[in-house]
Design an enzyme around this catalytic site. Structure first.
Site, PDB file in Angstrom:
ATOM      1  N   CYS A  98      -8.285 -15.633   4.432  1.00  0.00           N
ATOM      2  CA  CYS A  98      -9.234 -15.702   3.331  1.00  0.00           C
ATOM      3  C   CYS A  98      -9.024 -16.997   2.585  1.00  0.00           C
ATOM      4  CB  CYS A  98      -9.026 -14.496   2.424  1.00  0.00           C
ATOM      5  SG  CYS A  98     -10.053 -14.519   0.988  1.00  0.00           S
TER       6      CYS A  98
ATOM      7  N   PHE B  60      -2.737  -4.010   2.196  1.00  0.00           N
ATOM      8  CA  PHE B  60      -3.500  -4.703   1.149  1.00  0.00           C
ATOM      9  C   PHE B  60      -4.845  -3.987   0.989  1.00  0.00           C
ATOM     10  CE2 PHE B  60      -0.870  -7.684   3.547  1.00  0.00           C
ATOM     11  CZ  PHE B  60      -0.064  -8.223   2.559  1.00  0.00           C
TER      12      PHE B  60
ATOM     13  N   ARG C 201     -15.518  -3.276   8.258  1.00  0.00           N
ATOM     14  CA  ARG C 201     -15.391  -1.842   7.927  1.00  0.00           C
ATOM     15  C   ARG C 201     -16.155  -0.996   8.948  1.00  0.00           C
ATOM     16  NH1 ARG C 201     -15.343  -3.745   2.522  1.00  0.00           N
ATOM     17  NH2 ARG C 201     -17.602  -3.826   2.349  1.00  0.00           N
TER      18      ARG C 201
HETATM   19  N1  SAH Z   1      -8.724  -4.896   2.140  1.00  0.00           N
HETATM   20  C1  SAH Z   1      -9.297  -4.882   0.824  1.00  0.00           C
HETATM   21  C2  SAH Z   1      -9.216  -6.217   0.109  1.00  0.00           C
HETATM   22  C3  SAH Z   1      -7.840  -6.783   0.018  1.00  0.00           C
HETATM   23  S1  SAH Z   1      -7.678  -8.056  -1.139  1.00  0.00           S
HETATM   24  C4  SAH Z   1     -10.758  -4.427   0.914  1.00  0.00           C
HETATM   25  O1  SAH Z   1     -11.327  -4.571   1.987  1.00  0.00           O
HETATM   26  O2  SAH Z   1     -11.298  -3.985  -0.092  1.00  0.00           O
HETATM   27  C5  SAH Z   1      -5.956  -8.193  -1.224  1.00  0.00           C
HETATM   28  C6  SAH Z   1      -5.264  -7.050  -1.945  1.00  0.00           C
HETATM   29  O3  SAH Z   1      -3.875  -7.212  -1.788  1.00  0.00           O
HETATM   30  C7  SAH Z   1      -5.516  -6.973  -3.440  1.00  0.00           C
HETATM   31  O4  SAH Z   1      -5.999  -5.695  -3.753  1.00  0.00           O
HETATM   32  C8  SAH Z   1      -4.140  -7.179  -4.068  1.00  0.00           C
HETATM   33  O5  SAH Z   1      -3.940  -6.354  -5.217  1.00  0.00           O
HETATM   34  C9  SAH Z   1      -3.228  -6.762  -2.968  1.00  0.00           C
HETATM   35  N2  SAH Z   1      -1.905  -7.362  -2.944  1.00  0.00           N
HETATM   36  C10 SAH Z   1      -1.523  -8.600  -3.307  1.00  0.00           C
HETATM   37  N3  SAH Z   1      -0.228  -8.798  -3.014  1.00  0.00           N
HETATM   38  C11 SAH Z   1       0.219  -7.655  -2.453  1.00  0.00           C
HETATM   39  C12 SAH Z   1       1.465  -7.239  -1.922  1.00  0.00           C
HETATM   40  N4  SAH Z   1       2.504  -8.066  -1.918  1.00  0.00           N
HETATM   41  N5  SAH Z   1       1.557  -6.006  -1.402  1.00  0.00           N
HETATM   42  C13 SAH Z   1       0.511  -5.170  -1.390  1.00  0.00           C
HETATM   43  N6  SAH Z   1      -0.698  -5.505  -1.881  1.00  0.00           N
HETATM   44  C14 SAH Z   1      -0.842  -6.731  -2.395  1.00  0.00           C
END
Ligand code: SAH
Length: 368
Positions: free
Chosen positions: A313, A206, A190
């Site tokens: 991850c 995501f 970040r």
């Molecule tokens: N980048 C975020 C963490 C991401 S975790 C941070 O730094 O806080 C992964 C995320 O992807 C989760 O919030 C989940 O709800 C979302 N997710 C899962 N499958 C998805 C999809 N097909 N499209 C969009 N989001 C998705």
């Protein structure tokens, strides 16, 4: 140690009992917590002949907290992982601090049996006003134990907890949010996004509660678009963006895989941080393909000289494999790609050398 490595159990240790592990030759290898229902039958917390000191648990908790207090990498934030399970010699225990609230996850029968002692030690070590235990349904199933969620001390939080990270402010839903509420492991990334974002059109895929979107907006991005499938996460992302003066950011409730593939708009900085695509070694090939597709589609949406920040991850896809995947994606995209930086776990998520599985996370900052 795995169940297959156990030839014989003497006595009748219950779930969570401390047991001694003895080799076939009769040598004492160590002491650990017994999990009769799990494939991970014993979690060692003391190696060698010596039994652990009676106060090993509070001492290790205090030491872990003290190490965070003195860590210069953690200055400027009040949201840190205090205890990182095996990485801090405390298998089965995760504790994250968000402001004045400590959120705890107990993933083994041994740690669940020590709930009160853990709460007491964390309270002592931090002086935090409240402790809250998050249920871990998968761990409860694995361990054959009850799944519990609720207050450990102080008043259980009823609203999102405010944290700060450098100049960024976030609200964290410690009761219902993912993991313990926030992706603390992305802190360093970040910071990087905040430094790289100036003038760029940023796509945060995501996005969860907007961790990267907020960093990009604060860094002076020309535009910020965040994509996430969870409506609940997006509601908090909206609040987080507003809290940081980024009302104009666009939030999209959509499947990020689809959105990346289908659109044609270009971006100058794309973050791709999908949920775990592989949990086990057996899923490695499938996960590698999915990561490759994601990076490929991100590269296709990337403007000239754009940055793509892609994460893995899961320990099933390691750092080396992830690089190969990025290379394959760059070949398919027909674009030479540079690696500007790689990211690993930040210092409050230490990985013990005797537990390489703890290294589940990594990212590459690519320039196309
Ligand atoms: N980048 C975020 C963490 C991401 S975790 C941070 O730094 O806080 C992964 C995320 O992807 C989760 O919030 C989940 O709800 C979302 N997710 C899962 N499958 C998805 C999809 N097909 N499209 C969009 N989001 C998705």
């Amino acid at each position: 140690m795995l169940s297959g490595a156990v030839e014989r159990v003497t006595g009748e240790p219950g779930a969570g009992a401390t047991v001694r592990v003895v080799s076939a030759e009769g040598e004492i290898l160590g002491h650990g917590d017994y999990s009769p229902h799990s494939a991970l039958r014993v979690r060692l917390h003391a190696f060698g002949k010596e039994a652990p000191a009676p106060d090993w648990l509070p001492r290790r908790i205090e030491r872990a907290a003290e190490r965070r207090r003195r860590d210069p990498m953690l200055a400027g934030t009040d949201a840190v992982r205090l205890v990182n399970a095996e990485g801090d010699g405390l298998p089965g225990l995760v504790a994250d601090r968000y402001g004045d609230v400590v959120v705890v996850r107990l993933a083994t029968a041994g740690m669940a049996a020590r709930r009160e002692a853990i709460a007491e030690a964390l309270r002592e070590a931090t002086g935090a006003a409240a402790g809250f235990e998050r249920a871990d349904a998968a761990a409860a199933r694995r361990e054959g134990m009850a799944c519990r969620q609720g207050g450990l001390w102080g008043e259980a939080p009823t609203a999102p907890v405010e944290i700060r990270e450098g100049g960024r402010r976030y609200a964290v839903d410690v009761v219902e949010g993912q993991k313990t509420g926030f992706y603390l492991d992305q802190r360093d990334a970040r910071d990087r996004v905040e430094r790289e974002a100036r003038g760029r059109r940023v796509l945060d895929c995501f996005a969860y509660t907007g961790g990267f979107a907020v960093a990009a907006a604060r860094g002076g991005a020309a535009r910020v678009t965040a994509v996430e499938s969870s409506r609940r996460a997006l509601a908090l992302a909206r609040q987080n963006l507003e809290r940081n003066g980024a009302e104009e950011a666009e939030l999209v409730e959509a499947d990020a895989f689809e959105l990346l593939r289908a659109g044609d708009e270009r971006f100058d900085l794309i973050v791709v941080d999908p949920p775990p695509l592989a949990r086990r070694r057996a899923d490695e090939a499938r996960a590698a393909r999915a990561y490759k597709d994601l990076i490929l589609h991100a590269l296709r949406r990337a403007s000239d000289d754009a940055l793509v920040l892609a994460f893995r991850c899961s320990h099933a896809v390691g750092a080396e494999r992830f690089r190969q995947v990025a290379f394959a994606a760059s070949l398919d995209a027909g674009r030479p790609v540079q690696v500007l930086a790689s990211f690993g776990l930040p210092s409050d998520h230490p990985v013990s050398l005797d537990h390489p599985e703890g290294d589940y996370f990594g990212g590459l900052l690519l320039r196309a």
